[in-house]
Write a protein that holds these residues in place. Structure first.
Motif, PDB file in Angstrom:
ATOM      1  N   UNK A   1      -3.176 -11.802  15.327  1.00  0.00           N
ATOM      2  CA  UNK A   1      -3.858 -10.725  16.051  1.00  0.00           C
ATOM      3  C   UNK A   1      -3.264  -9.358  15.723  1.00  0.00           C
ATOM      4  N   UNK A   2      -1.939  -9.264  15.675  1.00  0.00           N
ATOM      5  CA  UNK A   2      -1.293  -7.978  15.371  1.00  0.00           C
ATOM      6  C   UNK A   2      -1.614  -7.530  13.949  1.00  0.00           C
ATOM      7  N   UNK A   3      -1.602  -8.468  13.007  1.00  0.00           N
ATOM      8  CA  UNK A   3      -1.901  -8.141  11.615  1.00  0.00           C
ATOM      9  C   UNK A   3      -3.341  -7.653  11.472  1.00  0.00           C
ATOM     10  N   UNK A   4      -4.238  -8.282  12.209  1.00  0.00           N
ATOM     11  CA  UNK A   4      -5.640  -7.890  12.159  1.00  0.00           C
ATOM     12  C   UNK A   4      -5.831  -6.474  12.688  1.00  0.00           C
ATOM     13  N   UNK A   5      -5.186  -6.175  13.815  1.00  0.00           N
ATOM     14  CA  UNK A   5      -5.297  -4.836  14.398  1.00  0.00           C
ATOM     15  C   UNK A   5      -4.731  -3.780  13.449  1.00  0.00           C
ATOM     16  N   UNK A   6      -3.595  -4.082  12.825  1.00  0.00           N
ATOM     17  CA  UNK A   6      -2.984  -3.129  11.906  1.00  0.00           C
ATOM     18  C   UNK A   6      -3.848  -2.909  10.670  1.00  0.00           C
ATOM     19  N   UNK A   7      -4.422  -3.981  10.142  1.00  0.00           N
ATOM     20  CA  UNK A   7      -5.260  -3.865   8.950  1.00  0.00           C
ATOM     21  C   UNK A   7      -6.508  -3.045   9.228  1.00  0.00           C
ATOM     22  N   UNK A   8      -7.165  -3.307  10.359  1.00  0.00           N
ATOM     23  CA  UNK A   8      -8.385  -2.574  10.677  1.00  0.00           C
ATOM     24  C   UNK A   8      -8.090  -1.102  10.970  1.00  0.00           C
ATOM     25  N   UNK A   9      -6.941  -0.820  11.594  1.00  0.00           N
ATOM     26  CA  UNK A   9      -6.563   0.575  11.844  1.00  0.00           C
ATOM     27  C   UNK A   9      -6.316   1.301  10.528  1.00  0.00           C
ATOM     28  N   UNK A  10      -5.657   0.634   9.590  1.00  0.00           N
ATOM     29  CA  UNK A  10      -5.398   1.236   8.283  1.00  0.00           C
ATOM     30  C   UNK A  10      -6.700   1.478   7.523  1.00  0.00           C
ATOM     31  N   UNK A  11      -7.635   0.557   7.618  1.00  0.00           N
ATOM     32  CA  UNK A  11      -8.917   0.721   6.924  1.00  0.00           C
ATOM     33  C   UNK A  11      -9.698   1.898   7.504  1.00  0.00           C
ATOM     34  N   UNK A  12      -9.716   2.032   8.831  1.00  0.00           N
ATOM     35  CA  UNK A  12     -10.438   3.158   9.441  1.00  0.00           C
ATOM     36  C   UNK A  12      -9.808   4.479   9.028  1.00  0.00           C
ATOM     37  N   UNK A  13      -8.486   4.513   8.980  1.00  0.00           N
ATOM     38  CA  UNK A  13      -7.810   5.750   8.583  1.00  0.00           C
ATOM     39  C   UNK A  13      -8.133   6.088   7.125  1.00  0.00           C
ATOM     40  N   UNK A  14      -8.106   5.088   6.250  1.00  0.00           N
ATOM     41  CA  UNK A  14      -8.367   5.322   4.834  1.00  0.00           C
ATOM     42  C   UNK A  14      -9.807   5.755   4.588  1.00  0.00           C
ATOM     43  N   UNK A  15     -10.724   5.280   5.423  1.00  0.00           N
ATOM     44  CA  UNK A  15     -12.141   5.624   5.284  1.00  0.00           C
ATOM     45  C   UNK A  15     -12.533   6.830   6.134  1.00  0.00           C
ATOM     46  N   UNK A  16     -11.537   7.450   6.786  1.00  0.00           N
ATOM     47  CA  UNK A  16     -11.738   8.644   7.615  1.00  0.00           C
ATOM     48  C   UNK A  16     -12.739   8.381   8.741  1.00  0.00           C
ATOM     49  N   UNK A  17     -12.591   7.224   9.366  1.00  0.00           N
ATOM     50  CA  UNK A  17     -13.409   6.849  10.514  1.00  0.00           C
ATOM     51  C   UNK A  17     -12.639   7.140  11.801  1.00  0.00           C
ATOM     52  N   UNK A  18     -13.322   7.202  12.940  1.00  0.00           N
ATOM     53  CA  UNK A  18     -12.616   7.435  14.205  1.00  0.00           C
ATOM     54  C   UNK A  18     -11.521   6.393  14.433  1.00  0.00           C
TER      55      UNK A  18
ATOM     56  N   UNK B   1     -19.855   2.879  17.916  1.00  0.00           N
ATOM     57  CA  UNK B   1     -20.878   3.572  18.707  1.00  0.00           C
ATOM     58  C   UNK B   1     -21.533   4.676  17.882  1.00  0.00           C
ATOM     59  N   UNK B   2     -20.735   5.419  17.126  1.00  0.00           N
ATOM     60  CA  UNK B   2     -21.285   6.474  16.281  1.00  0.00           C
ATOM     61  C   UNK B   2     -22.205   5.897  15.218  1.00  0.00           C
ATOM     62  N   UNK B   3     -21.793   4.781  14.630  1.00  0.00           N
ATOM     63  CA  UNK B   3     -22.625   4.150  13.606  1.00  0.00           C
ATOM     64  C   UNK B   3     -23.933   3.642  14.212  1.00  0.00           C
ATOM     65  N   UNK B   4     -23.876   3.085  15.412  1.00  0.00           N
ATOM     66  CA  UNK B   4     -25.085   2.606  16.081  1.00  0.00           C
ATOM     67  C   UNK B   4     -26.040   3.766  16.360  1.00  0.00           C
ATOM     68  N   UNK B   5     -25.496   4.913  16.781  1.00  0.00           N
ATOM     69  CA  UNK B   5     -26.331   6.081  17.048  1.00  0.00           C
ATOM     70  C   UNK B   5     -26.980   6.587  15.757  1.00  0.00           C
ATOM     71  N   UNK B   6     -26.219   6.564  14.677  1.00  0.00           N
ATOM     72  CA  UNK B   6     -26.755   7.000  13.394  1.00  0.00           C
ATOM     73  C   UNK B   6     -27.913   6.103  12.944  1.00  0.00           C
TER      74      UNK B   6
END
Length: 208
Positions: free
Chosen positions: A146-163, A171-176
């Motif tokens: 679980x911790x590894x998953x959270x860290x990986x997804x946080x790193x991916x969002x940061x690298x892709x400049x996502x919230x 939520x932003x993607x759903x609105x778009x």
């Protein structure tokens, strides 16, 4: 104990041999991965992982209902099993959507996206396993990674400049997507309402 994991997500074509004039046709080459721009990569990533987050929401809710039911002497795991099967399927689909053979991700995000894909594959296997447990074992299960998953997804969002917040990103993607769906009929109506061009003189003569 299996606890709520909502935070963790804030996640060739084979060619047939043809005999032509005594020669075999060469196999068709595999399609090249689509090269994603920075903005397209962020959208593709969210399209893959947001359904996984939604599946986990349902699994967490089913888990809480089972915990209450067990205190009342009931041990029916059907709802939890179904929800975890949904997690397994969503994780499988998301891992496919992040496959580097399908997309070429921006270089700064490649390692992080690959790490997220690994956690999705592992989660799929675990979800399928827990879906088969009885009530006592399911409630006592300790989720691995679980911790590894959270860290990986946080790193991916940061690298892709996502919230930073996964719920806000989804939520932003759903609105778009909702805006795009709403605009599509409008564009179609505008095209339908375009006046029919008047025939030229030559066309009128031919018609007459």
């Amino acid at each position: 104990m299996l606890t709520s994991l909502r935070s963790r997500a804030a996640l060739g074509v084979g060619a047939a041999a043809l005999i032509l004039t005594g020669c075999s046709a060469a196999p068709a080459p595999d399609p090249e991965p689509e090269v994603l721009s920075a903005s397209a990569a962020g959208a593709a990533y969210l399209d893959a992982v947001c359904p996984v987050n939604a599946a986990w929401d349902q699994a967490d809710a089913a888990l809480e209902r089972l915990r209450v039911a067990v205190t009342l002497g009931e041990r029916d795991t059907e709802a939890l099993s179904k929800a975890l099967d949904g997690v397994a399927e969503a994780s499988r689909t998301a891992a496919s959507g992040l496959d580097p053979e399908q997309f070429t991700w921006p270089r700064p995000a490649r390692a992080a996206v690959a790490d997220v894909r690994k956690t999705l594959i592992a989660d799929r296997a675990q979800a399928a396993k827990v879906a088969k447990l009885d009530a006592v074992d399911a409630l006592a299960y300790s989720w691995s990674g679980a911790d590894e998953s959270a860290a990986a997804s946080a790193a991916a969002r940061a690298a892709l400049e996502l919230p930073e917040d996964p719920e806000a990103a989804c939520a932003q993607r759903a609105e778009q997507l909702a805006r795009e769906r709403a605009e599509q009929p409008k564009r179609t109506d505008e095209q339908t309402k375009q006046p029919t061009p008047k025939p030229s003189g030559a066309q009128k003569e031919q018609r007459d």
